[in-house]
Design a protein around this motif. Sequence first.
Motif, mmCIF file in Angstrom:
data_model
loop_
_atom_site.group_PDB
_atom_site.id
_atom_site.type_symbol
_atom_site.label_atom_id
_atom_site.label_comp_id
_atom_site.label_asym_id
_atom_site.label_seq_id
_atom_site.Cartn_x
_atom_site.Cartn_y
_atom_site.Cartn_z
ATOM 1 N N LYS A 239 4.857 7.656 -2.696
ATOM 2 C CA LYS A 239 4.217 8.116 -3.938
ATOM 3 C C LYS A 239 5.277 8.597 -4.932
ATOM 4 O O LYS A 239 5.196 8.315 -6.135
ATOM 5 C CB LYS A 239 3.215 9.235 -3.651
ATOM 6 C CG LYS A 239 1.977 8.775 -2.931
ATOM 7 C CD LYS A 239 0.962 8.248 -3.890
ATOM 8 C CE LYS A 239 -0.340 7.958 -3.162
ATOM 9 N NZ LYS A 239 -1.432 7.743 -4.061
ATOM 10 N N GLU A 240 6.264 9.323 -4.434
ATOM 11 C CA GLU A 240 7.331 9.820 -5.318
ATOM 12 C C GLU A 240 8.164 8.669 -5.869
ATOM 13 O O GLU A 240 8.667 8.741 -6.987
ATOM 14 C CB GLU A 240 8.209 10.840 -4.587
ATOM 15 C CG GLU A 240 7.527 12.175 -4.372
ATOM 16 C CD GLU A 240 7.009 12.824 -5.667
ATOM 17 O OE1 GLU A 240 7.696 12.763 -6.706
ATOM 18 O OE2 GLU A 240 5.894 13.386 -5.643
ATOM 19 N N LYS A 241 8.315 7.623 -5.100
ATOM 20 C CA LYS A 241 9.020 6.426 -5.558
ATOM 21 C C LYS A 241 8.257 5.738 -6.692
ATOM 22 O O LYS A 241 8.842 5.169 -7.605
ATOM 23 C CB LYS A 241 9.167 5.489 -4.353
ATOM 24 C CG LYS A 241 10.161 4.389 -4.484
ATOM 25 C CD LYS A 241 10.364 3.795 -3.078
ATOM 26 C CE LYS A 241 10.527 2.320 -3.124
ATOM 27 N NZ LYS A 241 10.689 1.713 -1.812
ATOM 28 N N LEU A 242 6.926 5.832 -6.622
ATOM 29 C CA LEU A 242 6.077 5.217 -7.642
ATOM 30 C C LEU A 242 5.959 6.078 -8.901
ATOM 31 O O LEU A 242 5.834 5.546 -10.010
ATOM 32 C CB LEU A 242 4.683 4.962 -7.058
ATOM 33 C CG LEU A 242 3.639 4.297 -7.938
ATOM 34 C CD1 LEU A 242 4.108 2.932 -8.421
ATOM 35 C CD2 LEU A 242 2.317 4.172 -7.190
ATOM 36 N N ALA B 66 11.726 -0.757 -7.710
ATOM 37 C CA ALA B 66 11.535 0.218 -6.633
ATOM 38 C C ALA B 66 10.942 -0.389 -5.371
ATOM 39 O O ALA B 66 11.295 0.015 -4.258
ATOM 40 C CB ALA B 66 10.651 1.362 -7.130
ATOM 41 N N PHE B 67 10.046 -1.357 -5.522
ATOM 42 C CA PHE B 67 9.311 -1.868 -4.371
ATOM 43 C C PHE B 67 9.627 -3.312 -3.994
ATOM 44 O O PHE B 67 9.442 -3.691 -2.836
ATOM 45 C CB PHE B 67 7.804 -1.718 -4.607
ATOM 46 C CG PHE B 67 7.338 -0.299 -4.611
ATOM 47 C CD1 PHE B 67 6.994 0.335 -3.432
ATOM 48 C CD2 PHE B 67 7.283 0.419 -5.799
ATOM 49 C CE1 PHE B 67 6.583 1.665 -3.430
ATOM 50 C CE2 PHE B 67 6.876 1.744 -5.811
ATOM 51 C CZ PHE B 67 6.527 2.372 -4.624
ATOM 52 N N PHE C 48 0.848 -1.189 0.000
ATOM 53 C CA PHE C 48 0.000 0.000 0.000
ATOM 54 C C PHE C 48 0.884 1.239 0.000
ATOM 55 O O PHE C 48 1.633 1.476 0.938
ATOM 56 C CB PHE C 48 -0.938 0.015 1.224
ATOM 57 C CG PHE C 48 -1.954 -1.082 1.200
ATOM 58 C CD1 PHE C 48 -3.043 -1.022 0.339
ATOM 59 C CD2 PHE C 48 -1.829 -2.182 2.034
ATOM 60 C CE1 PHE C 48 -3.994 -2.032 0.307
ATOM 61 C CE2 PHE C 48 -2.775 -3.203 2.017
ATOM 62 C CZ PHE C 48 -3.856 -3.121 1.144
ATOM 63 N N VAL C 49 0.782 2.009 -1.070
ATOM 64 C CA VAL C 49 1.588 3.209 -1.242
ATOM 65 C C VAL C 49 0.745 4.394 -0.799
ATOM 66 O O VAL C 49 -0.269 4.718 -1.428
ATOM 67 C CB VAL C 49 2.027 3.359 -2.724
ATOM 68 C CG1 VAL C 49 2.811 4.627 -2.939
ATOM 69 C CG2 VAL C 49 2.828 2.127 -3.148
ATOM 70 N N THR D 174 -3.107 8.972 -9.578
ATOM 71 C CA THR D 174 -2.401 8.157 -8.593
ATOM 72 C C THR D 174 -1.793 9.014 -7.491
ATOM 73 O O THR D 174 -1.877 8.669 -6.310
ATOM 74 C CB THR D 174 -1.312 7.318 -9.285
ATOM 75 O OG1 THR D 174 -1.938 6.513 -10.287
ATOM 76 C CG2 THR D 174 -0.588 6.422 -8.305
ATOM 77 N N MET D 175 -1.216 10.133 -7.861
ATOM 78 C CA MET D 175 -0.592 10.988 -6.857
ATOM 79 C C MET D 175 -1.642 11.598 -5.922
ATOM 80 O O MET D 175 -1.354 11.880 -4.764
ATOM 81 C CB MET D 175 0.243 12.073 -7.523
ATOM 82 C CG MET D 175 1.387 11.528 -8.380
ATOM 83 S SD MET D 175 2.449 10.319 -7.552
ATOM 84 C CE MET D 175 3.382 11.392 -6.494
#
Length: 194
Positions: A61-64, A155-156, A54-55, A76-77
Amino acid sequence: MVLDAAAIDLLFLKAHTQRRWLDREVPDPLLRQIYELARMGPTSANCQPLRIDFVRSPAAKEKLRPALSEGNVEQTMSAPATAVFAADHEFYEFLPKLFPQADAKSWFTGSEAATRETAQMNATLQAGYFIMAARGLGLDCGPMSGFDRAKVNAAFFSGSAWKALFLCNLGYGDPTGYRPRNPRLDFSEACRIA
C-alpha cells in the motif's frame, strides 16, 4: 436463461462505486474465485491479456501511495485490497496455448500498434468482467483512474510487459460510503440503431 430481478439488482442497480470500507479482510480464495469467473468472459482470439496485482500488505500500500491522486489516497489506503489492472503487452506469447487452432501469435508479433490496442481493449474488457464477478460474489468495488500510471508501472511492473490500466479497490463497503447515484444518459442520448 435470464437472471432474476435480485441478480440484476445486485450487479447493476444496487451496486455503487464504494469509497469507504469495513475492516474485513478479502481472503485469497475469494480473489481466486473471482478471477476464475472473470477469465471465462470472451476476448479477441481468447487472448486474455488482463494481469492483476492485488495490493494488500501495508508495504505494498505504501508503495502505491505516491502514485495516487490526493482524492484517492484515503479510500485506497483503507481498502482491504486494491486490484491494479494491467494489460500484458506480450499476451501473444500465450496464444499457442489459448488459441491453438491458428497461428494467432504471428498476428501480433509484427505490429506494436495492433498489440497495444488489442492488449488494452481486451484487458479493460476483462477488468469489467472481474468487477461484475466481484459484485456477484459479494464484494463492493471502487474503480478509479486517479493515479499516476508511470509511477505505478515503475513501482509494480518495472522490467515487464505489463502496463497499468486502472485501479479498483475491493472489499466490503461501509454503507455510509455511498453517494447518491449520479444521472445516466438515456438510450436516445447514447445509442443509435442503424
